[in-house]
Structures are given as C-alpha cells and as structure tokens.
Design a protein around this motif. Sequence first.
Motif, PDB file in Angstrom:
ATOM      1  N   SER A  43       0.856  -1.185   0.000  1.00  0.00           N
ATOM      2  CA  SER A  43       0.000   0.000   0.000  1.00  0.00           C
ATOM      3  C   SER A  43       0.896   1.240   0.000  1.00  0.00           C
ATOM      4  CB  SER A  43      -0.949   0.016   1.196  1.00  0.00           C
ATOM      5  OG  SER A  43      -0.235   0.097   2.404  1.00  0.00           O
ATOM      6  N   VAL A  44       0.356   2.319  -0.564  1.00  0.00           N
ATOM      7  CA  VAL A  44       1.112   3.565  -0.679  1.00  0.00           C
ATOM      8  C   VAL A  44       0.170   4.737  -0.414  1.00  0.00           C
ATOM      9  CG1 VAL A  44       2.426   5.074  -2.242  1.00  0.00           C
ATOM     10  CG2 VAL A  44       2.678   2.589  -2.415  1.00  0.00           C
ATOM     11  N   VAL A  45       0.682   5.728   0.324  1.00  0.00           N
ATOM     12  CA  VAL A  45      -0.001   6.996   0.537  1.00  0.00           C
ATOM     13  C   VAL A  45       0.946   8.082   0.057  1.00  0.00           C
ATOM     14  CG1 VAL A  45      -0.929   8.573   2.267  1.00  0.00           C
ATOM     15  CG2 VAL A  45      -1.243   6.108   2.539  1.00  0.00           C
ATOM     16  N   GLY A  46       0.449   9.046  -0.712  1.00  0.00           N
ATOM     17  CA  GLY A  46       1.325  10.117  -1.149  1.00  0.00           C
ATOM     18  C   GLY A  46       0.796  10.871  -2.339  1.00  0.00           C
ATOM     19  N   GLY A  94      -4.257   2.050  -8.904  1.00  0.00           N
ATOM     20  CA  GLY A  94      -4.236   3.289  -8.163  1.00  0.00           C
ATOM     21  C   GLY A  94      -5.273   4.258  -8.675  1.00  0.00           C
ATOM     22  N   ALA A  95      -5.697   5.122  -7.776  1.00  0.00           N
ATOM     23  CA  ALA A  95      -6.576   6.228  -8.139  1.00  0.00           C
ATOM     24  C   ALA A  95      -5.878   7.511  -7.731  1.00  0.00           C
ATOM     25  CB  ALA A  95      -7.928   6.093  -7.437  1.00  0.00           C
ATOM     26  N   PHE A  96      -6.016   8.525  -8.570  1.00  0.00           N
ATOM     27  CA  PHE A  96      -5.366   9.803  -8.364  1.00  0.00           C
ATOM     28  C   PHE A  96      -6.414  10.910  -8.437  1.00  0.00           C
ATOM     29  CE2 PHE A  96      -2.547   6.964 -10.720  1.00  0.00           C
ATOM     30  CZ  PHE A  96      -1.443   6.911  -9.888  1.00  0.00           C
ATOM     31  N   ALA A  97      -6.219  11.969  -7.662  1.00  0.00           N
ATOM     32  CA  ALA A  97      -7.125  13.118  -7.710  1.00  0.00           C
ATOM     33  C   ALA A  97      -6.317  14.379  -8.000  1.00  0.00           C
ATOM     34  CB  ALA A  97      -7.866  13.273  -6.386  1.00  0.00           C
ATOM     35  N   ASP A  98      -6.882  15.245  -8.844  1.00  0.00           N
ATOM     36  CA  ASP A  98      -6.229  16.511  -9.131  1.00  0.00           C
ATOM     37  C   ASP A  98      -6.711  17.581  -8.152  1.00  0.00           C
ATOM     38  OD1 ASP A  98      -8.704  17.476 -10.033  1.00  0.00           O
ATOM     39  OD2 ASP A  98      -8.158  17.358 -12.161  1.00  0.00           O
ATOM     40  N   ARG A  99      -6.292  18.797  -8.346  1.00  0.00           N
ATOM     41  CA  ARG A  99      -6.598  19.881  -7.397  1.00  0.00           C
ATOM     42  C   ARG A  99      -8.079  20.192  -7.305  1.00  0.00           C
ATOM     43  NH1 ARG A  99      -4.194  25.432  -9.409  1.00  0.00           N
ATOM     44  NH2 ARG A  99      -4.882  25.828  -7.297  1.00  0.00           N
ATOM     45  N   ASP A 100      -8.866  19.790  -8.312  1.00  0.00           N
ATOM     46  CA  ASP A 100     -10.313  19.996  -8.280  1.00  0.00           C
ATOM     47  C   ASP A 100     -11.060  18.763  -7.769  1.00  0.00           C
ATOM     48  OD1 ASP A 100     -10.088  22.597  -9.379  1.00  0.00           O
ATOM     49  OD2 ASP A 100      -9.876  21.721 -11.381  1.00  0.00           O
ATOM     50  N   GLY A 101     -10.318  17.717  -7.427  1.00  0.00           N
ATOM     51  CA  GLY A 101     -10.942  16.489  -6.934  1.00  0.00           C
ATOM     52  C   GLY A 101     -11.332  15.515  -8.029  1.00  0.00           C
ATOM     53  N   ALA A 102     -11.073  15.863  -9.287  1.00  0.00           N
ATOM     54  CA  ALA A 102     -11.371  14.937 -10.380  1.00  0.00           C
ATOM     55  C   ALA A 102     -10.430  13.746 -10.278  1.00  0.00           C
ATOM     56  CB  ALA A 102     -11.211  15.630 -11.731  1.00  0.00           C
ATOM     57  N   SER A 103     -10.966  12.562 -10.500  1.00  0.00           N
ATOM     58  CA  SER A 103     -10.187  11.335 -10.325  1.00  0.00           C
ATOM     59  C   SER A 103      -9.917  10.640 -11.644  1.00  0.00           C
ATOM     60  CB  SER A 103     -10.926  10.371  -9.399  1.00  0.00           C
ATOM     61  OG  SER A 103     -11.013  10.907  -8.108  1.00  0.00           O
ATOM     62  N   LEU A 104      -8.823   9.915 -11.658  1.00  0.00           N
ATOM     63  CA  LEU A 104      -8.475   9.034 -12.760  1.00  0.00           C
ATOM     64  C   LEU A 104      -7.602   7.929 -12.194  1.00  0.00           C
ATOM     65  CD1 LEU A 104      -5.298   9.901 -13.456  1.00  0.00           C
ATOM     66  CD2 LEU A 104      -6.469  11.791 -14.532  1.00  0.00           C
ATOM     67  N   GLY A 105      -7.418   6.887 -12.949  1.00  0.00           N
ATOM     68  CA  GLY A 105      -6.555   5.825 -12.458  1.00  0.00           C
ATOM     69  C   GLY A 105      -6.767   4.534 -13.199  1.00  0.00           C
ATOM     70  N   GLY A 106      -6.109   3.505 -12.721  1.00  0.00           N
ATOM     71  CA  GLY A 106      -6.180   2.186 -13.325  1.00  0.00           C
ATOM     72  C   GLY A 106      -5.001   1.353 -12.875  1.00  0.00           C
ATOM     73  N   HIS A 107      -4.599   0.435 -13.757  1.00  0.00           N
ATOM     74  CA  HIS A 107      -3.458  -0.453 -13.520  1.00  0.00           C
ATOM     75  C   HIS A 107      -2.180   0.383 -13.624  1.00  0.00           C
ATOM     76  CE1 HIS A 107      -1.095  -4.184 -13.934  1.00  0.00           C
ATOM     77  NE2 HIS A 107      -0.388  -3.493 -14.798  1.00  0.00           N
ATOM     78  N   LEU A 108      -1.391   0.431 -12.548  1.00  0.00           N
ATOM     79  CA  LEU A 108      -0.202   1.292 -12.536  1.00  0.00           C
ATOM     80  C   LEU A 108       0.904   0.743 -13.425  1.00  0.00           C
ATOM     81  CD1 LEU A 108       0.026   2.390  -8.815  1.00  0.00           C
ATOM     82  CD2 LEU A 108      -1.152   3.471 -10.726  1.00  0.00           C
ATOM     83  N   LEU A 109       1.574   1.656 -14.095  1.00  0.00           N
ATOM     84  CA  LEU A 109       2.684   1.333 -14.992  1.00  0.00           C
ATOM     85  C   LEU A 109       3.936   2.078 -14.546  1.00  0.00           C
ATOM     86  CD1 LEU A 109       0.860   1.823 -18.417  1.00  0.00           C
ATOM     87  CD2 LEU A 109       1.370  -0.358 -17.280  1.00  0.00           C
ATOM     88  N   PRO A 110       5.113   1.602 -14.967  1.00  0.00           N
ATOM     89  CA  PRO A 110       6.307   2.431 -14.784  1.00  0.00           C
ATOM     90  C   PRO A 110       6.051   3.793 -15.430  1.00  0.00           C
ATOM     91  CG  PRO A 110       6.924   0.221 -15.470  1.00  0.00           C
ATOM     92  CD  PRO A 110       5.413   0.314 -15.602  1.00  0.00           C
ATOM     93  N   GLY A 111       6.604   4.826 -14.823  1.00  0.00           N
ATOM     94  CA  GLY A 111       6.364   6.170 -15.314  1.00  0.00           C
ATOM     95  C   GLY A 111       5.595   7.023 -14.320  1.00  0.00           C
ATOM     96  N   CYS A 112       5.189   6.431 -13.186  1.00  0.00           N
ATOM     97  CA  CYS A 112       4.594   7.221 -12.099  1.00  0.00           C
ATOM     98  C   CYS A 112       5.751   7.843 -11.327  1.00  0.00           C
ATOM     99  CB  CYS A 112       3.780   6.335 -11.159  1.00  0.00           C
ATOM    100  SG  CYS A 112       2.257   5.700 -11.862  1.00  0.00           S
ATOM    101  N   THR A 113       5.874   9.162 -11.413  1.00  0.00           N
ATOM    102  CA  THR A 113       6.980   9.853 -10.767  1.00  0.00           C
ATOM    103  C   THR A 113       6.568  10.291  -9.367  1.00  0.00           C
ATOM    104  OG1 THR A 113       7.718  10.631 -12.926  1.00  0.00           O
ATOM    105  CG2 THR A 113       8.634  11.739 -10.993  1.00  0.00           C
ATOM    106  N   VAL A 114       7.317   9.838  -8.386  1.00  0.00           N
ATOM    107  CA  VAL A 114       6.995  10.096  -6.980  1.00  0.00           C
ATOM    108  C   VAL A 114       7.258  11.549  -6.617  1.00  0.00           C
ATOM    109  CG1 VAL A 114       7.720   9.593  -4.597  1.00  0.00           C
ATOM    110  CG2 VAL A 114       7.481   7.721  -6.257  1.00  0.00           C
ATOM    111  N   PHE A 115       6.265  12.200  -6.002  1.00  0.00           N
ATOM    112  CA  PHE A 115       6.491  13.446  -5.276  1.00  0.00           C
ATOM    113  C   PHE A 115       6.766  13.083  -3.830  1.00  0.00           C
ATOM    114  CE2 PHE A 115       4.980  17.073  -2.765  1.00  0.00           C
ATOM    115  CZ  PHE A 115       5.892  18.016  -3.203  1.00  0.00           C
ATOM    116  N   VAL A 116       5.857  12.320  -3.247  1.00  0.00           N
ATOM    117  CA  VAL A 116       6.081  11.718  -1.927  1.00  0.00           C
ATOM    118  C   VAL A 116       5.315  10.399  -1.897  1.00  0.00           C
ATOM    119  CG1 VAL A 116       4.153  12.891  -0.776  1.00  0.00           C
ATOM    120  CG2 VAL A 116       6.080  12.108   0.561  1.00  0.00           C
ATOM    121  N   ALA A 117       5.932   9.383  -1.311  1.00  0.00           N
ATOM    122  CA  ALA A 117       5.280   8.081  -1.224  1.00  0.00           C
ATOM    123  C   ALA A 117       5.701   7.377   0.060  1.00  0.00           C
ATOM    124  CB  ALA A 117       5.624   7.212  -2.434  1.00  0.00           C
TER     125      ALA A 117
END
Length: 142
Positions: A43-46, A94-117
């Motif tokens: 599991s990951v939070v960040g 994974g699911a991701f939310a932008d600054r407006d709360g809009a969500s997107l996501g799916g099966h994670l692939l290489p290329g997710c760049t960590v800001f914090v994890a």
Amino acid sequence: MESRFWEAHAGRAFVGRLATGSDLVEELERFCEERGIHAAWVSVVGAVSQASFAYYEQAEHRYLELSSDAHHEITSFVGNVSIRDGKPFLHAHGAFADRDGASLGGHLLPGCTVFVAEVTIREMSDVELVRHPDEVTGLSLW
C-alpha cells in the motif's frame, strides 16, 4: 475455471518513504528484488508529479496506456507482489485526484513519478505466487 485460494501467513513488514523523483513501480520492484520478497501486499499513501496507468480492454486482450503530467494525490493504492518471468512483479491499481478532486486511475505502470510516497510492504510467507499466461483473459495470472 474454479476459484483458487492458498493459505498465506504474514512475514516480514517494511515501511518507508520513496525518494522524490523516483519511479513508483520500478522502485518498489527493485526493493522487493533486493530483499528477496516474492509475495507481498503493498500500500502507498502520497502524491505523484506524473501518473502512468492503463485500462485493460477485455475484448481485445490489451492494455490502453494512459498518463497525466499533472500533479495528483494518490487517493487509493492497492497492490501485490508476485513472481513474473523469474522476478518480483508489482501488480497495483491506483486512483489519483487533481486539485479539483477529479479522479483518474487504473493499472499502474512504470512512469509514475513520486512526489512523496509512504510505503507499507507486508510479505506473505508459506505461499508461492507465480504468474503464468491465462488463455481466457490474456493476462499473466497466479
């Protein structure tokens, strides 16, 4: 096909933080390979500065690769580690939310760049999870 289950017991537990700018998927797989982790819950939070994910086209048996260069909070991350092609393989959604709360996501692939994890890896013992091609789904499954 019948449903299949195996009994797994909790093994070692690891908690830590990934480096800013690292690749989320590649770094988790590298860590598992270095520690000899062959089966685990993850599991990951960040947050990410770039998201890379896919949607599986079931009828066509192929992934549609997607990405976003926007900064996103990780609002959900559930995954496991098993063995694929002789190496630890992270299967995570994974699911991701932008600054407006809009969500997107799916099966994670290489290329997710960590800001914090902040990561939790809980190893499973007494179970061998090895992925093999599945003709019905076109996926590599336990």
